[in-house]
Design an enzyme around this catalytic site. Structure first.
Site, PDB file in Angstrom:
ATOM      1  N   PRO A 111       0.795  -1.230   0.000  1.00  0.00           N
ATOM      2  CA  PRO A 111       0.000   0.000   0.000  1.00  0.00           C
ATOM      3  C   PRO A 111       0.828   1.281   0.000  1.00  0.00           C
ATOM      4  O   PRO A 111       1.893   1.347   0.616  1.00  0.00           O
ATOM      5  CB  PRO A 111      -0.821  -0.098   1.287  1.00  0.00           C
ATOM      6  CG  PRO A 111      -0.117  -1.092   2.130  1.00  0.00           C
ATOM      7  CD  PRO A 111       0.541  -2.054   1.179  1.00  0.00           C
ATOM      8  N   ASN A 112       0.305   2.256  -0.697  1.00  0.00           N
ATOM      9  CA  ASN A 112       0.865   3.614  -0.791  1.00  0.00           C
ATOM     10  C   ASN A 112       2.118   3.721  -1.660  1.00  0.00           C
ATOM     11  O   ASN A 112       2.592   4.819  -1.921  1.00  0.00           O
ATOM     12  CB  ASN A 112       1.144   4.216   0.609  1.00  0.00           C
ATOM     13  CG  ASN A 112      -0.115   4.322   1.436  1.00  0.00           C
ATOM     14  OD1 ASN A 112      -1.101   4.889   0.968  1.00  0.00           O
ATOM     15  ND2 ASN A 112      -0.122   3.762   2.636  1.00  0.00           N
TER      16      ASN A 112
ATOM     17  N   ARG B 271       5.259  10.930  -2.590  1.00  0.00           N
ATOM     18  CA  ARG B 271       5.053  10.560  -1.190  1.00  0.00           C
ATOM     19  C   ARG B 271       6.346  10.747  -0.395  1.00  0.00           C
ATOM     20  O   ARG B 271       7.323  10.026  -0.639  1.00  0.00           O
ATOM     21  CB  ARG B 271       4.634   9.093  -1.127  1.00  0.00           C
ATOM     22  CG  ARG B 271       4.453   8.567   0.276  1.00  0.00           C
ATOM     23  CD  ARG B 271       4.363   7.042   0.300  1.00  0.00           C
ATOM     24  NE  ARG B 271       4.166   6.568   1.653  1.00  0.00           N
ATOM     25  CZ  ARG B 271       4.391   5.325   2.051  1.00  0.00           C
ATOM     26  NH1 ARG B 271       4.809   4.411   1.183  1.00  0.00           N
ATOM     27  NH2 ARG B 271       4.208   4.977   3.298  1.00  0.00           N
TER      28      ARG B 271
ATOM     29  N   TYR C  79      11.368   8.371   0.949  1.00  0.00           N
ATOM     30  CA  TYR C  79      11.227   7.291  -0.036  1.00  0.00           C
ATOM     31  C   TYR C  79      11.861   7.585  -1.403  1.00  0.00           C
ATOM     32  O   TYR C  79      11.824   6.735  -2.290  1.00  0.00           O
ATOM     33  CB  TYR C  79       9.739   6.966  -0.223  1.00  0.00           C
ATOM     34  CG  TYR C  79       9.091   6.468   1.057  1.00  0.00           C
ATOM     35  CD1 TYR C  79       9.515   5.278   1.646  1.00  0.00           C
ATOM     36  CD2 TYR C  79       8.077   7.190   1.675  1.00  0.00           C
ATOM     37  CE1 TYR C  79       8.935   4.825   2.833  1.00  0.00           C
ATOM     38  CE2 TYR C  79       7.492   6.741   2.862  1.00  0.00           C
ATOM     39  CZ  TYR C  79       7.927   5.560   3.422  1.00  0.00           C
ATOM     40  OH  TYR C  79       7.362   5.113   4.583  1.00  0.00           O
TER      41      TYR C  79
ATOM     42  N   ASN D 125       7.987  -5.634  -1.431  1.00  0.00           N
ATOM     43  CA  ASN D 125       7.980  -4.570  -0.431  1.00  0.00           C
ATOM     44  C   ASN D 125       6.558  -4.531   0.102  1.00  0.00           C
ATOM     45  O   ASN D 125       5.673  -3.946  -0.529  1.00  0.00           O
ATOM     46  CB  ASN D 125       8.371  -3.226  -1.035  1.00  0.00           C
ATOM     47  CG  ASN D 125       8.411  -2.127   0.028  1.00  0.00           C
ATOM     48  OD1 ASN D 125       7.945  -2.327   1.146  1.00  0.00           O
ATOM     49  ND2 ASN D 125       8.958  -0.978  -0.319  1.00  0.00           N
TER      50      ASN D 125
ATOM     51  N   ALA E 166       3.386  -0.919   4.561  1.00  0.00           N
ATOM     52  CA  ALA E 166       2.876  -0.920   5.943  1.00  0.00           C
ATOM     53  C   ALA E 166       2.449  -2.320   6.400  1.00  0.00           C
ATOM     54  O   ALA E 166       2.489  -2.633   7.601  1.00  0.00           O
ATOM     55  CB  ALA E 166       1.709   0.053   6.062  1.00  0.00           C
TER      56      ALA E 166
ATOM     57  N   HIS F 249       4.451  -4.756   8.841  1.00  0.00           N
ATOM     58  CA  HIS F 249       4.402  -4.727  10.296  1.00  0.00           C
ATOM     59  C   HIS F 249       3.099  -5.284  10.860  1.00  0.00           C
ATOM     60  O   HIS F 249       2.908  -5.297  12.078  1.00  0.00           O
ATOM     61  CB  HIS F 249       4.602  -3.276  10.771  1.00  0.00           C
ATOM     62  CG  HIS F 249       5.623  -2.528   9.959  1.00  0.00           C
ATOM     63  ND1 HIS F 249       6.950  -2.905   9.937  1.00  0.00           N
ATOM     64  CD2 HIS F 249       5.520  -1.472   9.088  1.00  0.00           C
ATOM     65  CE1 HIS F 249       7.613  -2.082   9.120  1.00  0.00           C
ATOM     66  NE2 HIS F 249       6.763  -1.221   8.584  1.00  0.00           N
TER      67      HIS F 249
ATOM     68  N   ASP G 252       1.624 -15.703   5.729  1.00  0.00           N
ATOM     69  CA  ASP G 252       1.158 -17.085   5.596  1.00  0.00           C
ATOM     70  C   ASP G 252       1.029 -17.480   4.126  1.00  0.00           C
ATOM     71  O   ASP G 252       1.286 -18.633   3.764  1.00  0.00           O
ATOM     72  CB  ASP G 252      -0.187 -17.276   6.306  1.00  0.00           C
ATOM     73  CG  ASP G 252      -0.040 -17.354   7.827  1.00  0.00           C
ATOM     74  OD1 ASP G 252       1.104 -17.360   8.326  1.00  0.00           O
ATOM     75  OD2 ASP G 252      -1.085 -17.410   8.506  1.00  0.00           O
TER      76      ASP G 252
ATOM     77  N   GLU H  39      12.833  -9.483   0.760  1.00  0.00           N
ATOM     78  CA  GLU H  39      12.024  -8.374   1.291  1.00  0.00           C
ATOM     79  C   GLU H  39      12.815  -7.076   1.100  1.00  0.00           C
ATOM     80  O   GLU H  39      13.983  -7.004   1.489  1.00  0.00           O
ATOM     81  CB  GLU H  39      11.779  -8.634   2.780  1.00  0.00           C
ATOM     82  CG  GLU H  39      11.069  -7.520   3.521  1.00  0.00           C
ATOM     83  CD  GLU H  39      10.941  -7.822   5.029  1.00  0.00           C
ATOM     84  OE1 GLU H  39      11.175  -8.985   5.455  1.00  0.00           O
ATOM     85  OE2 GLU H  39      10.641  -6.884   5.785  1.00  0.00           O
TER      86      GLU H  39
ATOM     87  N   HIS I 134      12.830  -2.746   1.475  1.00  0.00           N
ATOM     88  CA  HIS I 134      12.259  -1.478   1.941  1.00  0.00           C
ATOM     89  C   HIS I 134      13.134  -0.345   1.450  1.00  0.00           C
ATOM     90  O   HIS I 134      14.360  -0.429   1.554  1.00  0.00           O
ATOM     91  CB  HIS I 134      12.184  -1.428   3.475  1.00  0.00           C
ATOM     92  CG  HIS I 134      11.372  -2.534   4.041  1.00  0.00           C
ATOM     93  ND1 HIS I 134      10.003  -2.521   4.019  1.00  0.00           N
ATOM     94  CD2 HIS I 134      11.731  -3.723   4.579  1.00  0.00           C
ATOM     95  CE1 HIS I 134       9.556  -3.644   4.541  1.00  0.00           C
ATOM     96  NE2 HIS I 134      10.585  -4.403   4.880  1.00  0.00           N
ATOM     97  N   LEU I 135      12.511   0.683   0.956  1.00  0.00           N
ATOM     98  CA  LEU I 135      13.261   1.857   0.486  1.00  0.00           C
ATOM     99  C   LEU I 135      13.981   2.533   1.650  1.00  0.00           C
ATOM    100  O   LEU I 135      15.152   2.907   1.545  1.00  0.00           O
ATOM    101  CB  LEU I 135      12.299   2.854  -0.174  1.00  0.00           C
ATOM    102  CG  LEU I 135      11.649   2.332  -1.458  1.00  0.00           C
ATOM    103  CD1 LEU I 135      10.256   2.906  -1.629  1.00  0.00           C
ATOM    104  CD2 LEU I 135      12.505   2.651  -2.659  1.00  0.00           C
ATOM    105  N   SER I 136      13.256   2.708   2.750  1.00  0.00           N
ATOM    106  CA  SER I 136      13.836   3.385   3.913  1.00  0.00           C
ATOM    107  C   SER I 136      14.449   2.355   4.851  1.00  0.00           C
ATOM    108  O   SER I 136      14.134   1.156   4.773  1.00  0.00           O
ATOM    109  CB  SER I 136      12.743   4.172   4.645  1.00  0.00           C
ATOM    110  OG  SER I 136      11.770   3.284   5.167  1.00  0.00           O
TER     111      SER I 136
ATOM    112  N   ARG J 154      13.782   4.119  12.062  1.00  0.00           N
ATOM    113  CA  ARG J 154      12.526   4.863  12.133  1.00  0.00           C
ATOM    114  C   ARG J 154      11.733   4.493  13.396  1.00  0.00           C
ATOM    115  O   ARG J 154      12.280   3.931  14.323  1.00  0.00           O
ATOM    116  CB  ARG J 154      11.733   4.626  10.833  1.00  0.00           C
ATOM    117  CG  ARG J 154      12.551   5.079   9.605  1.00  0.00           C
ATOM    118  CD  ARG J 154      11.768   4.915   8.321  1.00  0.00           C
ATOM    119  NE  ARG J 154      10.589   5.757   8.323  1.00  0.00           N
ATOM    120  CZ  ARG J 154       9.576   5.613   7.478  1.00  0.00           C
ATOM    121  NH1 ARG J 154       9.601   4.637   6.575  1.00  0.00           N
ATOM    122  NH2 ARG J 154       8.542   6.423   7.538  1.00  0.00           N
TER     123      ARG J 154
ATOM    124  N   ARG K 223       7.922   0.190  13.232  1.00  0.00           N
ATOM    125  CA  ARG K 223       8.404  -0.318  11.931  1.00  0.00           C
ATOM    126  C   ARG K 223       9.536  -1.331  12.080  1.00  0.00           C
ATOM    127  O   ARG K 223      10.016  -1.880  11.098  1.00  0.00           O
ATOM    128  CB  ARG K 223       8.909   0.850  11.062  1.00  0.00           C
ATOM    129  CG  ARG K 223       7.827   1.816  10.676  1.00  0.00           C
ATOM    130  CD  ARG K 223       8.351   2.860   9.704  1.00  0.00           C
ATOM    131  NE  ARG K 223       7.531   4.050   9.758  1.00  0.00           N
ATOM    132  CZ  ARG K 223       6.411   4.234   9.064  1.00  0.00           C
ATOM    133  NH1 ARG K 223       5.974   3.311   8.242  1.00  0.00           N
ATOM    134  NH2 ARG K 223       5.715   5.353   9.189  1.00  0.00           N
TER     135      ARG K 223
END
Ligand code: DQA
Length: 151
Positions: free
Chosen positions: A9-10, A17, A22, A74, A77, A80, A87, A98, A100-102, A107, A111
């Site tokens: 999402p997002n 954003r 990001y 990725n 949100a 977490h 599953d 996996e 993540h940009l950040s 953070r 997170r």
């Protein structure tokens, strides 16, 4: 036979954003770069983004039987919160990285925990869009030289 990139999402808002967190690349640019690199290596790459947990679960389930060999994900949100996506990845038993940009560990504490990391081949975070490129390099290498024994 293909590699699947899943964006949670997002991430459709990348580019506008929180660019300080990001980066300024759009999702379309990230996907196009990945697709180009994969094509040069002779591998098809598919991308999927959704803001809906169930749609993401459905896409992961589909990957279990549509010729997908590797997933770059990725979960955003849902990293977490989503036991359901975790599953689904466990169910299809496809190798994944996996991304993540950040750097999620720099953070907020909410997170710091990921439901995915314990199942992943590896986790890349904090390197911006380059993280996807590194994950793809790993995936291409793994597809070329599959492990002889289960890892
Ligand atoms: C993110 C980090 C998550 O904590 C956040 O919710 C995201 C993006 C990242 O790429 O840095 O949406 O996964």
């Amino acid at each position: 036979m293909h590699i699947l990139v899943i964006h949670g999402p997002n991430l459709n808002l990348l580019g506008t954003r929180e660019p300080g967190v990001y980066g300024s690349q759009t999702l379309a640019q990230i996907d196009a770069d990945l697709s180009e690199k994969a094509t040069l290596a002779g591998v098809e790459l598919k991308s999927f983004q959704s803001n809906h947990e169930g749609a993401l679960v459905d896409r992961i389930q589909a990957a279990g039987s549509d010729g997908c060999q590797f997933i770059i994900i990725n979960p955003a949100a849902y990293t977490h919160t989503s036991v359901a996506m975790r599953d689904a990845l466990a169910a299809v038993a496809l190798p994944f990285v996996e991304v993540h940009l950040s750097n999620i560990h720099k953070r907020e504490s909410f997170r710091h925990h990921s439901f995915f990391s314990a199942l992943a081949d590896g986790v890349i975070c904090g390197l911006g869009a380059q993280g996807y490129q590194l994950a793809l390099a790993y995936a291409l290498e793994k597809l070329k030289n599959p492990p002889k024994r289960p890892t």
